[in-house]
Design a protein around this motif. Structure first.
Motif, mmCIF file in Angstrom:
data_model
loop_
_atom_site.group_PDB
_atom_site.id
_atom_site.type_symbol
_atom_site.label_atom_id
_atom_site.label_comp_id
_atom_site.label_asym_id
_atom_site.label_seq_id
_atom_site.Cartn_x
_atom_site.Cartn_y
_atom_site.Cartn_z
ATOM 1 N N GLY A 33 13.471 53.263 91.932
ATOM 2 C CA GLY A 33 12.965 54.422 92.675
ATOM 3 C C GLY A 33 11.742 54.151 93.518
ATOM 4 O O GLY A 33 11.269 55.040 94.245
ATOM 5 N N GLY A 34 11.226 52.926 93.460
ATOM 6 C CA GLY A 34 10.018 52.596 94.211
ATOM 7 C C GLY A 34 10.182 52.707 95.711
ATOM 8 O O GLY A 34 9.245 53.090 96.425
ATOM 9 N N VAL A 39 8.117 55.583 100.640
ATOM 10 C CA VAL A 39 8.374 56.339 101.873
ATOM 11 C C VAL A 39 7.817 57.760 101.740
ATOM 12 O O VAL A 39 7.201 58.290 102.679
ATOM 13 C CB VAL A 39 9.883 56.378 102.183
ATOM 14 C CG1 VAL A 39 10.154 57.291 103.377
ATOM 15 C CG2 VAL A 39 10.408 54.985 102.463
ATOM 16 N N ALA A 40 7.996 58.378 100.563
ATOM 17 C CA ALA A 40 7.472 59.735 100.336
ATOM 18 C C ALA A 40 5.954 59.752 100.422
ATOM 19 O O ALA A 40 5.354 60.687 100.981
ATOM 20 C CB ALA A 40 7.935 60.250 98.973
ATOM 21 N N GLN A 58 13.203 49.809 106.525
ATOM 22 C CA GLN A 58 13.085 48.593 105.727
ATOM 23 C C GLN A 58 13.559 48.797 104.289
ATOM 24 O O GLN A 58 13.835 47.828 103.578
ATOM 25 C CB GLN A 58 11.632 48.100 105.722
ATOM 26 C CG GLN A 58 11.164 47.502 107.035
ATOM 27 C CD GLN A 58 11.956 46.265 107.435
ATOM 28 O OE1 GLN A 58 12.235 45.393 106.609
ATOM 29 N NE2 GLN A 58 12.314 46.171 108.712
ATOM 30 N N MET A 59 13.645 50.041 103.847
ATOM 31 C CA MET A 59 14.105 50.340 102.487
ATOM 32 C C MET A 59 15.615 50.579 102.430
ATOM 33 O O MET A 59 16.132 51.139 101.473
ATOM 34 C CB MET A 59 13.361 51.564 101.943
ATOM 35 C CG MET A 59 11.862 51.356 101.814
ATOM 36 S SD MET A 59 11.444 49.963 100.726
ATOM 37 C CE MET A 59 9.752 49.640 101.229
ATOM 38 N N VAL A 358 10.284 57.401 88.727
ATOM 39 C CA VAL A 358 9.706 56.095 88.419
ATOM 40 C C VAL A 358 8.890 56.152 87.133
ATOM 41 O O VAL A 358 8.960 55.251 86.281
ATOM 42 C CB VAL A 358 8.828 55.596 89.593
ATOM 43 C CG1 VAL A 358 8.099 54.306 89.211
ATOM 44 C CG2 VAL A 358 9.679 55.374 90.842
ATOM 45 N N LEU A 359 8.141 57.233 86.956
ATOM 46 C CA LEU A 359 7.239 57.348 85.806
ATOM 47 C C LEU A 359 7.984 57.384 84.476
ATOM 48 O O LEU A 359 7.594 56.699 83.522
ATOM 49 C CB LEU A 359 6.365 58.587 85.950
ATOM 50 C CG LEU A 359 5.330 58.813 84.845
ATOM 51 C CD1 LEU A 359 4.356 57.643 84.770
ATOM 52 C CD2 LEU A 359 4.580 60.124 85.056
ATOM 53 N N VAL A 360 9.063 58.173 84.393
ATOM 54 C CA VAL A 360 9.762 58.262 83.106
ATOM 55 C C VAL A 360 10.387 56.924 82.718
ATOM 56 O O VAL A 360 10.412 56.547 81.532
ATOM 57 C CB VAL A 360 10.832 59.379 83.122
ATOM 58 C CG1 VAL A 360 10.190 60.741 83.273
ATOM 59 C CG2 VAL A 360 11.879 59.159 84.206
#
Length: 377
Positions: A33-34, A39-40, A58-59, A358-360
């Motif tokens: 999810g990085g 981008v966000a 680029q992602m 990403v955190l979970v």
């Protein structure tokens, strides 16, 4: 055991490449999810639209020819699987382990990776949906090729001859070998690799009529793993981290980039074919990233920089496989969907949801990391 062998063994045990673990985590960060999170963040901080557009582009993978940052993630992992070979295989050979035993371990690891990848579709019990050619298939088979050559060919010069010889052979075969329906130029659906995907093994193909992880591509991917193993032996040969080694890795990266760009003039950089130019171009960036992480974390001992990536890198296969088995999105929604709904700004809503995803995952990996619970394949 001689004193020299004991010293070598102690050196290998004490010299843990923290940089390699962190770099592996950096690589996997974008998959969990990085990419969307970065981008966000760029949008929330109101960076110039042109810059945000470039970053967003680029992602994503290129459709055919060319190279973007996101196209590096897969080959970087293959390269790193090679870097680990001198520490996991050759070190045991130096300690007196049987080459036959070590070869069996290489085969077993490759088989386990392939089976994990196969389980993503096979366990659905829908035969028409079974896909053999997965990311883990290509990682496992490239590891089998690269690690086996490293185990049985002691001379680094001979390995380089094999590396370039195989890439040249692959180039010639892909361009000139005839097959039914061969066209006048390479296209996504009309090339030797795509034809082999359709005719070699009957399996579900990712692109419908070809698979970017399929059939003959394991050969050039194996050469990328082999080159990674050469880098790992280079690092291991120094015994302890030194700036000179880091600078040599940087130089190797620049040489590979130059060779990849030059080869791309006659055989374009095409990820879906793992073309020779793509192998060298990817190797160049892989060398540069390895050098950067090595200098900062192993030479300068600034290991705090990698604290975000280490828990991810130490369980990279586990977190990758979990994308098929763990409903991370549902877990994220349970904790963050309600809060995101209270925000009026859509950019902030997206940031909360992407950051929560990403955190979970990172918290679960950190919990395993603190308890030294690692999936060893």
């Amino acid at each position: 055991m001689s004193e020299e062998t004991k010293k070598k063994k102690n050196s290998d045990q004490s010299q843990r490449l923290v940089s390699l673990d962190a770099l592996r985590g950096f690589d996997m960060f974008w998959i969990i999810g990085g990419a969307g999170l970065v981008v966000a963040l760029a949008k929330v901080f109101h960076l110039p639209e042109e810059l945000v557009g470039t970053l967003s582009e680029q992602m994503k993978h290129v459709q055919w020819e060319g190279f973007r940052f996101f196209d590096l993630i897969f080959p970087l992992f293959v390269f790193m699987s090679g870097v680990a070979v001198p520490y996991s295989i050759i070190a045991k050979l130096d300690d007196g382990a049987s080459a036959i035993l070590l070869q069996s371990r290489i085969i077993r690891r490759a088989a386990v990776l392939v089976l994990i990848g196969l389980s993503f579709t096979a366990l659905r019990f829908q035969p028409e949906q079974i896909r053999l050619y997965t990311v883990l298939w290509l990682i496992g088979m490239s590891y089998l090729i690269g690690a086996s050559i490293t185990l049985h060919v002691a001379s680094w010069k001979k390995r380089l001859v094999i590396f370039f010889g195989v890439l040249i052979f692959y180039h010639v075969v892909m361009i000139y070998l005839p097959y039914p329906g061969k066209g006048t130029s390479l296209t996504p659906h009309n090339n030797l690799a795509a034809w082999m995907d359709r005719n070699l093994i009957e399996t579900n193909l990712y692109r419908g009529d070809y698979d970017p992880e399929g059939s003959i591509r394991i050969i050039p991917a194996g050469m990328l793993c082999l080159l990674g193993a050469l880098a790992g032996e280079w690092l291991r040969g120094y015994g302890r981290a030194r700036m000179r080694c880091g600078m040599e890795l940087l130089a190797a990266g620049l040489v590979c980039l130059a060779l990849g760009w030059s080869w791309g003039l006659v055989f374009p950089i095409i990820k879906d074919l793992w073309s020779p130019s793509f192998i060298l171009w990817s190797a160049g960036w892989s060398f540069l990233l390895l050098a950067l992480f090595y200098i900062v974390m192993d030479v300068w001992k600034q290991r705090w920089i990698g604290w975000i990536f280490l828990p991810i890198g130490m369980n990279s296969i586990l977190i990758y496989a979990s994308q098929w088995y763990v409903p991370w999105g549902n877990i994220r929604d349970f904790f963050f969907r309600g809060y995101s709904g209270t925000l009026s700004d859509t950019g902030m809503q997206q940031l909360v949801l992407l950051g929560g995803l990403v955190l979970v995952q990172w918290l679960a990996l950190f919990w395993l990391y603190r308890r030294k619970a690692f999936l060893s394949v």
